[in-house]
Design a protein around this motif. Structure first.
Motif, short mmCIF file in Angstrom:
data_model
loop_
_atom_site.label_atom_id
_atom_site.label_comp_id
_atom_site.label_asym_id
_atom_site.label_seq_id
_atom_site.Cartn_x
_atom_site.Cartn_y
_atom_site.Cartn_z
N MET A 270 0.83 -1.21 0.00
CA MET A 270 0.00 0.00 0.00
C MET A 270 0.87 1.26 0.00
O MET A 270 0.52 2.27 -0.61
CB MET A 270 -0.89 0.04 1.26
N PHE A 271 2.00 1.19 0.71
CA PHE A 271 2.81 2.39 0.93
C PHE A 271 4.21 2.25 0.34
O PHE A 271 5.16 2.88 0.80
CB PHE A 271 2.90 2.68 2.43
N SER A 272 4.34 1.43 -0.69
CA SER A 272 5.66 1.13 -1.25
C SER A 272 6.36 2.35 -1.82
O SER A 272 7.60 2.37 -1.92
CB SER A 272 5.54 0.05 -2.33
N SER A 273 5.62 3.39 -2.19
CA SER A 273 6.25 4.59 -2.75
C SER A 273 6.11 5.80 -1.84
O SER A 273 6.43 6.93 -2.24
CB SER A 273 5.64 4.90 -4.12
N ALA A 274 5.63 5.58 -0.62
CA ALA A 274 5.38 6.70 0.30
C ALA A 274 6.61 6.97 1.18
O ALA A 274 7.43 6.09 1.42
CB ALA A 274 4.18 6.40 1.18
N GLY A 275 6.71 8.19 1.67
CA GLY A 275 7.70 8.55 2.67
C GLY A 275 9.14 8.31 2.22
O GLY A 275 9.47 8.42 1.05
N SER A 276 9.98 7.98 3.20
CA SER A 276 11.40 7.79 2.94
C SER A 276 11.93 6.66 3.81
O SER A 276 11.36 6.35 4.86
CB SER A 276 12.18 9.08 3.24
N LEU A 277 13.03 6.05 3.38
CA LEU A 277 13.62 4.94 4.12
C LEU A 277 14.76 5.43 5.01
O LEU A 277 15.53 6.31 4.63
CB LEU A 277 14.15 3.87 3.16
N ALA A 278 14.86 4.82 6.19
CA ALA A 278 15.93 5.14 7.13
C ALA A 278 16.28 3.87 7.90
O ALA A 278 15.51 2.90 7.89
CB ALA A 278 15.50 6.25 8.09
N ILE A 279 17.42 3.88 8.58
CA ILE A 279 17.77 2.74 9.42
C ILE A 279 16.71 2.60 10.49
O ILE A 279 16.20 3.58 11.03
CB ILE A 279 19.17 2.92 10.05
N GLY A 280 16.33 1.36 10.80
CA GLY A 280 15.29 1.11 11.80
C GLY A 280 15.68 0.00 12.74
O GLY A 280 16.78 -0.57 12.66
N GLY A 281 14.76 -0.36 13.60
CA GLY A 281 15.03 -1.32 14.65
C GLY A 281 15.75 -0.65 15.81
O GLY A 281 16.57 0.25 15.61
N GLN A 282 15.43 -1.07 17.02
CA GLN A 282 16.04 -0.42 18.18
C GLN A 282 17.57 -0.52 18.14
O GLN A 282 18.27 0.44 18.46
CB GLN A 282 15.50 -1.06 19.46
N ALA A 283 18.09 -1.68 17.72
CA ALA A 283 19.54 -1.84 17.66
C ALA A 283 20.15 -0.97 16.58
O ALA A 283 21.17 -0.30 16.79
CB ALA A 283 19.89 -3.31 17.43
N GLY A 284 19.53 -0.96 15.40
CA GLY A 284 20.07 -0.16 14.30
C GLY A 284 20.10 1.32 14.62
O GLY A 284 21.09 2.01 14.38
N ILE A 285 18.98 1.82 15.18
CA ILE A 285 18.89 3.24 15.51
C ILE A 285 19.91 3.61 16.59
O ILE A 285 20.61 4.62 16.50
CB ILE A 285 17.45 3.58 15.97
N ALA A 286 19.98 2.77 17.63
CA ALA A 286 20.92 3.06 18.72
C ALA A 286 22.37 3.00 18.25
O ALA A 286 23.17 3.86 18.60
CB ALA A 286 20.70 2.07 19.87
N ALA A 287 22.70 2.00 17.43
CA ALA A 287 24.08 1.88 16.94
C ALA A 287 24.50 3.09 16.13
O ALA A 287 25.60 3.63 16.29
CB ALA A 287 24.22 0.60 16.11
N LEU A 288 23.61 3.52 15.24
CA LEU A 288 23.92 4.67 14.39
C LEU A 288 24.14 5.92 15.23
O LEU A 288 25.08 6.69 15.00
CB LEU A 288 22.78 4.88 13.39
N HIS A 289 23.28 6.12 16.23
CA HIS A 289 23.39 7.32 17.05
C HIS A 289 24.63 7.28 17.95
O HIS A 289 25.37 8.27 18.04
CB HIS A 289 22.14 7.50 17.91
#
Length: 416
Positions: A83-102
């Motif tokens: 439904m939303f394949s072309s909506a918004g934008s992609l970013a790193i996700g998941g609690q581990a991914g977000i925390a690691a990046l930050h």
């Protein structure tokens, strides 16, 4: 409570030394979708599943609460992603991914992201930021990146339930991952332990994907192996809004006893309290809790589970409960102030000021415990309670991952 004291504390907060850190285990990609009036219109999509999604999204918005809807049937989940394949934008996700990046962005010398089923795109983003992402497969069957849907909304689009403070927040739709996404494969355990030997902090999450008693026992055993290899390692578990009794049982019986620290928001706090004491149910449907309820609830959970450190983050203030055996809790307060400043920056808003809700929460804490021994620090028999008013920014552009940024930053910066 004197606002000027907190202005001075924030003004003079310094960047603390940060220790090598391992994070795990849920890493994915997030599709960030801004919620608009058009998206909330019943005629926006004609897919038969959309009214279900819309109703749950609106309920989350009415309560201003960060909600996550876990969908176990992958074909059902894929309908939403299409439904939303072309909506918004992609970013790193998941609690581990977000925390690691930050955490890597804070200048930590070594950050290891343990994600047994990571995909190539999320790993590439982390590698580019200097994060080490160990491989836990032979390469014959590489995992694909999961994409979670994150609907970010601002207040004013729907009417709020009485008593709810207007706030930006998000509603997340996630597939249920396999237990293997949280468990280090046995053949890779020794190389993994060698890789993280210098890490004195572990920020772990994703335990909602474990399904059996054996899964939880295995996860706890791996935590003990990490601590046996490095006795200086402190492990923090970050929670999510899951209500499954088997998951909550596994968390309480296996995971939390092996941990040094636990983090959650106020909604997750009362889910867990209701689970621990079903004879005294909490009205979770209201989803609005007073500062007194949050403070007392945090203390109750610590005593019930035997936690050394508990971090509750809610709008306008943070609550930190520490066991009284920790001699000096001032560094813990400084770590919260530092984390609050980082989150205010990450929200990408305009200006920063100390939360009025946080100042009111401090007044409530004084009514419960008496005058603070030091700003925001209240002795409570076997524990010490810290209540910290947060920095808030207006017109913020981001809500996704702020709780994970907050908890991981405060934990890594803490000297407890």
């Amino acid at each position: 409570m004197d606002l000027g004291i907190w202005q001075e504390l924030y003004r003079h907060i310094q960047n603390p030394p940060l220790q090598d850190t391992v994070v795990g285990f849920n890493t994915n990609l997030d599709r960030i979708i801004p919620v608009t009036r058009e998206l909330l219109d019943p005629s926006f999509l004609h897919d038969p599943d959309y009214p279900i999604l819309s109703a749950r999204l609106i309920q989350s918005m009415q309560h201003g609460t960060a909600e996550e809807w876990f969908i176990s049937e992958l074909s059902h989940y894929n309908r939403f992603t299409r439904m939303f394949s072309s909506a918004g934008s992609l970013a790193i996700g998941g609690q581990a991914g977000i925390a690691a990046l930050h955490i890597s962005g804070l200048g930590v010398r070594k950050v290891v992201c343990a994600s047994p089923l990571h995909g190539p795109e999320s790993a590439g983003i982390l590698n580019k930021a200097g994060v080490i992402v160990p491989e836990f497969t032979t390469g014959n069957n590489p995992a694909a990146d999961y994409i979670h849907l994150v609907f970010e909304y601002a207040p004013g689009l729907v009417s709020l339930v009485s008593g709810v403070i207007p706030r930006n927040n998000r509603f997340i739709i996630s597939p249920v991952h396999e237990p293997a996404s949280v468990l280090i494969p046995k053949p890779f355990m020794e190389p993994f332990l060698a890789e993280i030997a210098s890490c004195n902090r572990a920020f772990l999450s994703g335990y909602q994907y474990l399904r059996s008693e054996q899964d939880f026992a295995t996860a706890a055993d791996q935590m003990y192996q990490m601590k046996n290899r490095n006795p200086s390692l402190r492990i923090h578990i970050e929670s999510v809004s899951v209500t499954d009794n088997e998951v909550l049982n596994g968390l309480v019986r296996h995971i939390l006893p092996a941990a040094d620290s636990f983090g959650l928001n106020e909604h997750e706090l009362f889910i867990l309290l209701a689970h621990l004491n079903p004879s005294d149910p909490v009205n979770l449907g209201e989803k609005t809790f007073t500062p007194a309820e949050n403070i007392q609830g945090a203390l109750t959970l610590c005593r019930h589970v035997g936690l050394t450190r508990l971090h509750v983050h809610t709008f306008g203030y943070y609550i930190l409960v520490l066991h009284k055996n920790i001699a000096d809790v001032t560094p813990s307060r400084n770590a919260l102030l530092y984390a609050s400043r980082e989150v205010a920056c990450a929200a990408q808003g305009t200006g920063r000021e100390i939360s009025a809700e946080g100042i009111r929460a401090l007044g409530v804490a004084e009514e419960i415990f008496g005058k603070a021994a030091s700003p925001g620090i209240f002795p409570a028999d076997d524990y010490v309670i810290l209540v910290i008013p947060t920095l808030v920014a207006a017109n913020i552009k981001r809500t996704s991952g702020l709780g994970d940024i907050l908890s991981s930053t405060a934990f890594v910066a803490d000297k407890f």
